[in-house]
Design a protein around this motif. Structure first.
Motif, PDB file in Angstrom:
ATOM      1  N   GLU A 247       0.836  -1.193   0.000  1.00  0.00           N
ATOM      2  CA  GLU A 247       0.000   0.000   0.000  1.00  0.00           C
ATOM      3  C   GLU A 247       0.872   1.245   0.000  1.00  0.00           C
ATOM      4  OE1 GLU A 247      -3.254   0.231  -0.330  1.00  0.00           O
ATOM      5  OE2 GLU A 247      -3.421  -1.941  -0.473  1.00  0.00           O
ATOM      6  N   PRO A 248       0.698   2.143  -0.960  1.00  0.00           N
ATOM      7  CA  PRO A 248       1.532   3.346  -1.031  1.00  0.00           C
ATOM      8  C   PRO A 248       0.978   4.472  -0.174  1.00  0.00           C
ATOM      9  CG  PRO A 248       0.056   3.271  -2.910  1.00  0.00           C
ATOM     10  CD  PRO A 248      -0.231   2.019  -2.096  1.00  0.00           C
ATOM     11  N   ALA A 249       1.834   5.453   0.103  1.00  0.00           N
ATOM     12  CA  ALA A 249       1.397   6.624   0.862  1.00  0.00           C
ATOM     13  C   ALA A 249       0.499   7.519   0.025  1.00  0.00           C
ATOM     14  CB  ALA A 249       2.612   7.411   1.353  1.00  0.00           C
ATOM     15  N   VAL A 250       0.708   7.498  -1.296  1.00  0.00           N
ATOM     16  CA  VAL A 250      -0.032   8.396  -2.194  1.00  0.00           C
ATOM     17  C   VAL A 250      -0.819   7.576  -3.198  1.00  0.00           C
ATOM     18  CG1 VAL A 250       0.117  10.362  -3.761  1.00  0.00           C
ATOM     19  CG2 VAL A 250       1.857  10.055  -1.981  1.00  0.00           C
TER      20      VAL A 250
ATOM     21  N   TRP B 265       0.856   5.107  -8.769  1.00  0.00           N
ATOM     22  CA  TRP B 265       1.307   5.340 -10.141  1.00  0.00           C
ATOM     23  C   TRP B 265       2.803   5.062 -10.268  1.00  0.00           C
ATOM     24  CZ3 TRP B 265       1.737  10.541 -13.207  1.00  0.00           C
ATOM     25  CH2 TRP B 265       1.888  10.255 -14.567  1.00  0.00           C
ATOM     26  N   GLY B 266       3.585   5.432  -9.266  1.00  0.00           N
ATOM     27  CA  GLY B 266       5.001   5.125  -9.298  1.00  0.00           C
ATOM     28  C   GLY B 266       5.252   3.629  -9.359  1.00  0.00           C
ATOM     29  N   GLN B 267       4.453   2.866  -8.624  1.00  0.00           N
ATOM     30  CA  GLN B 267       4.586   1.409  -8.654  1.00  0.00           C
ATOM     31  C   GLN B 267       4.212   0.855 -10.028  1.00  0.00           C
ATOM     32  OE1 GLN B 267       2.033   0.497  -5.336  1.00  0.00           O
ATOM     33  NE2 GLN B 267       3.718   0.458  -3.881  1.00  0.00           N
ATOM     34  N   LEU B 268       3.165   1.400 -10.627  1.00  0.00           N
ATOM     35  CA  LEU B 268       2.774   0.964 -11.972  1.00  0.00           C
ATOM     36  C   LEU B 268       3.861   1.308 -12.976  1.00  0.00           C
ATOM     37  CD1 LEU B 268       0.722  -0.141 -14.025  1.00  0.00           C
ATOM     38  CD2 LEU B 268      -0.323   2.150 -14.078  1.00  0.00           C
ATOM     39  N   ARG B 269       4.383   2.519 -12.897  1.00  0.00           N
ATOM     40  CA  ARG B 269       5.449   2.937 -13.815  1.00  0.00           C
ATOM     41  C   ARG B 269       6.669   2.027 -13.692  1.00  0.00           C
ATOM     42  NH1 ARG B 269       5.589   9.502 -12.912  1.00  0.00           N
ATOM     43  NH2 ARG B 269       4.922  10.103 -15.010  1.00  0.00           N
TER      44      ARG B 269
ATOM     45  N   PRO C 231       2.453 -11.832  -9.741  1.00  0.00           N
ATOM     46  CA  PRO C 231       1.764 -11.311  -8.546  1.00  0.00           C
ATOM     47  C   PRO C 231       1.760  -9.792  -8.475  1.00  0.00           C
ATOM     48  CG  PRO C 231       3.163 -13.172  -7.971  1.00  0.00           C
ATOM     49  CD  PRO C 231       3.496 -12.810  -9.374  1.00  0.00           C
ATOM     50  N   GLU C 232       2.917  -9.172  -8.786  1.00  0.00           N
ATOM     51  CA  GLU C 232       2.978  -7.710  -8.758  1.00  0.00           C
ATOM     52  C   GLU C 232       2.113  -7.107  -9.863  1.00  0.00           C
ATOM     53  OE1 GLU C 232       4.114  -3.743  -7.795  1.00  0.00           O
ATOM     54  OE2 GLU C 232       3.904  -5.634  -6.699  1.00  0.00           O
ATOM     55  N   ALA C 233       2.095  -7.736 -11.022  1.00  0.00           N
ATOM     56  CA  ALA C 233       1.258  -7.234 -12.117  1.00  0.00           C
ATOM     57  C   ALA C 233      -0.214  -7.262 -11.722  1.00  0.00           C
ATOM     58  CB  ALA C 233       1.491  -8.074 -13.372  1.00  0.00           C
ATOM     59  N   ASP C 234      -0.629  -8.332 -11.071  1.00  0.00           N
ATOM     60  CA  ASP C 234      -2.027  -8.412 -10.633  1.00  0.00           C
ATOM     61  C   ASP C 234      -2.337  -7.354  -9.581  1.00  0.00           C
ATOM     62  OD1 ASP C 234      -4.618 -10.013 -10.644  1.00  0.00           O
ATOM     63  OD2 ASP C 234      -4.096 -10.079  -8.523  1.00  0.00           O
ATOM     64  N   ARG C 235      -1.389  -7.103  -8.655  1.00  0.00           N
ATOM     65  CA  ARG C 235      -1.611  -6.059  -7.640  1.00  0.00           C
ATOM     66  C   ARG C 235      -1.735  -4.688  -8.283  1.00  0.00           C
ATOM     67  NH1 ARG C 235       1.877  -9.280  -4.395  1.00  0.00           N
ATOM     68  NH2 ARG C 235       3.739  -8.226  -5.155  1.00  0.00           N
ATOM     69  N   ARG C 236      -0.861  -4.395  -9.247  1.00  0.00           N
ATOM     70  CA  ARG C 236      -0.927  -3.079  -9.894  1.00  0.00           C
ATOM     71  C   ARG C 236      -2.213  -2.934 -10.695  1.00  0.00           C
ATOM     72  NH1 ARG C 236       0.052  -0.784  -6.970  1.00  0.00           N
ATOM     73  NH2 ARG C 236       0.859  -2.351  -5.605  1.00  0.00           N
ATOM     74  N   PHE C 237      -2.652  -4.023 -11.308  1.00  0.00           N
ATOM     75  CA  PHE C 237      -3.905  -3.996 -12.060  1.00  0.00           C
ATOM     76  C   PHE C 237      -5.082  -3.699 -11.139  1.00  0.00           C
ATOM     77  CE2 PHE C 237      -7.596  -6.734 -13.148  1.00  0.00           C
ATOM     78  CZ  PHE C 237      -8.091  -5.972 -14.186  1.00  0.00           C
ATOM     79  N   ARG C 238      -5.134  -4.366 -10.002  1.00  0.00           N
ATOM     80  CA  ARG C 238      -6.283  -4.199  -9.100  1.00  0.00           C
ATOM     81  C   ARG C 238      -6.213  -2.896  -8.308  1.00  0.00           C
ATOM     82  NH1 ARG C 238      -9.239  -8.770  -9.210  1.00  0.00           N
ATOM     83  NH2 ARG C 238      -8.205 -10.575 -10.143  1.00  0.00           N
ATOM     84  N   ALA C 239      -5.023  -2.296  -8.226  1.00  0.00           N
ATOM     85  CA  ALA C 239      -4.894  -1.019  -7.516  1.00  0.00           C
ATOM     86  C   ALA C 239      -5.413   0.154  -8.341  1.00  0.00           C
ATOM     87  CB  ALA C 239      -3.428  -0.769  -7.146  1.00  0.00           C
ATOM     88  N   TYR C 240      -5.567  -0.053  -9.636  1.00  0.00           N
ATOM     89  CA  TYR C 240      -6.035   1.042 -10.504  1.00  0.00           C
ATOM     90  C   TYR C 240      -7.519   1.286 -10.260  1.00  0.00           C
ATOM     91  CZ  TYR C 240      -6.355   3.924 -14.715  1.00  0.00           C
ATOM     92  OH  TYR C 240      -6.530   4.968 -15.603  1.00  0.00           O
ATOM     93  N   ARG C 241      -7.863   2.538  -9.984  1.00  0.00           N
ATOM     94  CA  ARG C 241      -9.257   2.871  -9.670  1.00  0.00           C
ATOM     95  C   ARG C 241      -9.862   3.909 -10.595  1.00  0.00           C
ATOM     96  NH1 ARG C 241      -8.781  -1.114  -7.454  1.00  0.00           N
ATOM     97  NH2 ARG C 241      -9.157  -1.699  -5.275  1.00  0.00           N
ATOM     98  N   GLY C 242      -9.077   4.391 -11.578  1.00  0.00           N
ATOM     99  CA  GLY C 242      -9.647   5.371 -12.496  1.00  0.00           C
ATOM    100  C   GLY C 242      -8.637   6.415 -12.912  1.00  0.00           C
ATOM    101  N   ALA C 243      -9.156   7.527 -13.415  1.00  0.00           N
ATOM    102  CA  ALA C 243      -8.329   8.561 -14.018  1.00  0.00           C
ATOM    103  C   ALA C 243      -7.306   9.130 -13.037  1.00  0.00           C
ATOM    104  CB  ALA C 243      -9.209   9.688 -14.544  1.00  0.00           C
ATOM    105  N   LEU C 244      -6.167   9.543 -13.575  1.00  0.00           N
ATOM    106  CA  LEU C 244      -5.092  10.114 -12.776  1.00  0.00           C
ATOM    107  C   LEU C 244      -5.590  11.311 -11.968  1.00  0.00           C
ATOM    108  CD1 LEU C 244      -1.996  10.000 -12.213  1.00  0.00           C
ATOM    109  CD2 LEU C 244      -1.751  11.708 -14.031  1.00  0.00           C
TER     110      LEU C 244
END
Length: 372
Positions: free
Chosen positions: A134-137, A235-239, A254-267
């Motif tokens: 879980e990121p701070a931002v 976003w930093g993790q996705l990048r 596993p990391e790809a799935d986490r980044r996929f599910r962490a996306y919630r919409g527009a920047l």
């Protein structure tokens, strides 16, 4: 901020400690006590994360008190204070973070506080619930920042938050100060906008320091350079993932799935910053590329159910994406799921007509006709 309990039997020394700790931007005084017995009784109510304990106290010394407090909360961080250095061995027996000689000075806190913050971050990372990274931002679908204590940050001004957003969008590069001033205050004269920029940079640094968020924001004659770990934001993790991987495989799945599910919409939750359109397009493009990679991975493994789930979730965010709609329909067709194909096709057909006034691609229409 770290919540601190102070236990010191000499009132003048206790008052001094309270002033020193209360002035530190990363520390918050939760309670002060001259009696170790009272401190022990109130511990559960106050729930401090750090205890500054005097070693030499009547009835119960600081080391004995630390033993009892750690029986209640083994994660409590203890810092001992004393006029005599001879207790160091016993202090470290109870895993004290540090051992400060009186009178404690501001530079002593500057030495010990980074260790306290680091210890908390490391312990949080080792907890099972923290394994999700879980990121701070959070930038994707919202824009919110939480300090080291988990609390949502309240920015001093909107421009401070916007400047932070800009640096998150364009990290690790020199940004010209005049460009920044013009982007944030386009209607002001140059000197006034540059003055506002300097003030906002100061507010940003102060807010991040008080929140316990570790970044580097340096100034040169030409402008500013913002550096932060990719782990700071979703976003930093996705990048970082997309920069290091050209495909999903067994190592990064596993990391790809986490980044996929962490996306919630527009920047930035769709905030309409004047400069953010290209950054928002970049984030959306990275998300789409990740979905393609994940879908290919699941197809290679023969896991069509996961591939379809991934595409459905993605299309909830980008319902007009022609390539992904076509891929999902192909999966339905390959699996012989006629009903699912027709339901999705008809919904997609209506959406295209309503939003764009066009029809689905000819190949998809042809498949639908054959299945009806």
């Amino acid at each position: 901020m770290l919540r601190v309990m102070i236990v010191e039997d000499e009132k003048p020394t206790l008052d001094l400690m309270e002033r020193l700790i209360g002035r530190h931007p990363l520390l918050e005084v939760a309670g002060t006590f001259t009696s170790p017995l009272e401190a022990l009784a109130r511990y559960g109510e106050l729930k401090p994360e750090v205890a500054f304990l005097d070693v030499e106290m009547p009835k119960m010394g600081g080391i004995e008190l630390a033993d009892k407090l750690k029986e209640v909360d083994e994660e409590l961080q203890v810092v001992f204070t004393t006029a005599y250095p001879g207790y160091a061995v016993d202090a470290f027996r109870v895993h004290a973070v540090d051992y400060l000689l009186k009178p404690v000075a501001p530079e002593d806190l500057e030495r010990v506080v980074p260790r306290l913050v680091h210890n908390r971050e490391m312990r949080a990372a080792l907890r099972p619930s923290a394994g999700t990274g879980e990121p701070a931002v959070r930038c994707l679908g919202t824009f919110e920042t939480r300090g080291a204590d988990g609390r949502l940050m309240n920015w001093p001004t909107r421009k401070t938050e916007e400047l932070f957003a800009y640096f998150l969008a364009y990290p690790n590069r020199l940004t010209d100060k005049w460009r920044l001033a013009d982007l944030l205050w386009p209607d002001l004269e140059e000197d006034r906008s540059l003055h506002n920029l300097h003030n906002t940079i100061y507010r940003l640094k102060k807010a991040l320091k008080e929140a316990g968020i570790s970044v580097s924001l340096t100034h040169t004659n030409e402008g500013y350079v913002f550096e932060a770990s990719p782990a700071l934001s979703d976003w930093g993790q996705l990048r970082a993932l997309m920069a290091s991987a050209s495909r999903v495989d067994g190592r990064n799945a596993p990391e790809a799935d986490r980044r996929f599910r962490a996306y919630r919409g527009a920047l930035f939750g769709g905030r309409d910053y004047p400069w953010s359109a290209s950054a928002a397009s970049e984030a959306a493009s990275q998300y789409a590329s990740l979905v393609r990679m994940l879908t290919d991975w699941y197809r290679e493994r023969g896991d069509s159910a996961s591939a379809k789930e991934t595409l459905r979730l993605y299309l909830g965010q980008a319902p007009l994406d022609e390539e992904m709609n076509a891929e999902l329909l192909r999966l339905f067709a390959e699996a012989g799921e006629t009903g699912a194909y027709l339901r999705h096709f008809e919904g997609y057909e209506r959406l295209l007509a309503d939003e764009l006034g066009i029809e689905p691609p000819a190949e998809l229409r042809r498949w639908a006709q054959q299945l009806r």
